[in-house]
Design an enzyme around this catalytic site. Structure first.
Site, PDB file in Angstrom:
ATOM      1  N   CYS A 233       0.840  -1.210   0.000  1.00 30.69           N
ATOM      2  CA  CYS A 233       0.000   0.000   0.000  1.00 30.69           C
ATOM      3  C   CYS A 233       0.870   1.253   0.000  1.00 30.69           C
ATOM      4  O   CYS A 233       1.506   1.572   1.006  1.00 30.69           O
ATOM      5  CB  CYS A 233      -0.926  -0.030   1.212  1.00 30.69           C
ATOM      6  SG  CYS A 233      -1.803   1.518   1.513  1.00 30.69           S
TER       7      CYS A 233
ATOM      8  N   CYS B  39      -0.207   4.036   2.425  1.00 30.32           N
ATOM      9  CA  CYS B  39       0.174   3.662   3.796  1.00 30.32           C
ATOM     10  C   CYS B  39       1.574   4.176   4.110  1.00 30.32           C
ATOM     11  O   CYS B  39       1.862   4.608   5.225  1.00 30.32           O
ATOM     12  CB  CYS B  39       0.140   2.145   3.966  1.00 30.32           C
ATOM     13  SG  CYS B  39      -1.493   1.400   3.793  1.00 30.32           S
TER      14      CYS B  39
END
Length: 322
Positions: free
Chosen positions: A83, A86
């Site tokens: 991700c 993230c």
């Protein structure tokens, strides 16, 4: 995930709040998978590196998140290695957690390694950030938010729970985010001396130590109660096992009555001991009566003043005396 965790984190309202955050345009669109054209940030996510940043698994969630949230808010960062957003958000959260100094904890959860945590929260995309307080989720947002917005969100969370979670004020006062118990005052060396003697079974030395305290502080209730206990223990240790039978056979033998009362008290027959001495007071007079009365009052001092057995015996003693 533990059953306790599953019961504590099922929040349909929290999911709705997170969905609302995603659709409100407050942050970037969350990642649904590893985008092909995203730039790789310098700092990777996934390792708790500071005092207030921890990695959490399904096995540690109960202790590290739910139980800690009883003291301070715990902010759960749900992420994955693929991700990219993230990797933008996690360093911001870690930096703010260290700046918070223990007023809140950042708990990082790799959803690929711990899928049941993500399932329990109803996570549909990441990054998703969920705050817990008092064992329950209370706030959430999704997507990589800018640092000023995340800071504002954290500050509002702390303000909301400052008076409810004791660890926040403890951390702000320089503690470690856990409310400290009251520090007990140092032990009085005079009592330590007496208690050490009592531990050795030296009742004479223990009584002398307590008496020295009373010589200086006649109203010291702790020493008064302790010296009564010591005197009784010394008598009980040397009690004649035949004293009760002898006293029953010789009601006018005061020594036998006093010894029998001690023996009864030592075997938890408190009311029998009191009744015996009240009866002896009623049968005696003068110095003998005073002797029995003083012995009985000494036994009263082994108990709390409001003990029902003591109160009943005091009334019976008053009737016997007057």
């Amino acid at each position: 995930m533990t059953s306790a965790m599953a019961g504590a984190v099922d929040l349909s309202s929290l999911r709705a709040r997170a969905d609302a955050a995603r659709t409100s345009g407050a942050g970037r669109a969350p990642a649904a998978g590893p985008p092909a054209d995203s730039a790789q940030p310098a700092a990777a996510t996934g390792t708790g590196t500071g005092t207030w940043v921890i990695d959490v698994s399904e096995q540690t969630f109960q202790a590290e998140v739910l139980e800690r949230s009883l003291q301070v808010p715990v902010v759960v960062d749900l992420w994955a290695t693929w991700c990219q957003p993230c990797k933008q958000l996690s360093p911001v959260l870690e930096r703010l957690a260290e700046q918070g100094g223990g007023t809140w904890i950042l708990a990082k959860v790799d959803i690929d390694a711990n899928p049941r945590i993500a399932q329990a929260f109803g996570v549909q995309s990441i990054p998703t950030v969920i705050a817990l307080a008092g064992g329950q989720p209370v706030e959430a947002f999704s997507g990589a938010q800018p640092e000023p917005q995340v800071r504002q969100w954290i500050e509002a969370l702390i303000a909301q729970f400052r008076d409810q979670l004791p660890g926040i004020k403890a951390a702000e006062a320089g503690g470690n985010g856990v409310a400290e118990e009251e520090v007990e005052p140092p032990e009085d060396p005079r009592f330590v001396e007496a208690e050490d003697a009592l531990d050795r079974g030296d009742y004479t030395a223990a009584e002398a130590a307590y008496q020295r305290i009373l010589d200086v502080e006649p109203a010291n209730e702790q020493a008064t109660a302790a010296i009564a206990q010591v005197r009784f223990l010394a008598r009980a240790e040397n009690a004649d096992p035949t004293a009760i039978a002898r006293a029953d056979a010789n009601p006018d033998d005061l020594d036998a009555q006093l010894a029998a009362a001690d023996a009864e008290l030592a075997t938890d027959r408190t009311e029998a001991a009191f009744t015996r001495l009240v009866a002896a007071v009623g049968r005696s007079a003068g110095a003998d009566r005073d002797r029995v009365r003083e012995h009985l009052v000494g036994l009263f001092e082994l108990f709390a003043a409001d003990d029902a057995r003591v109160m009943a015996a005091r009334r019976a003693l008053a009737r016997a005396l007057f």
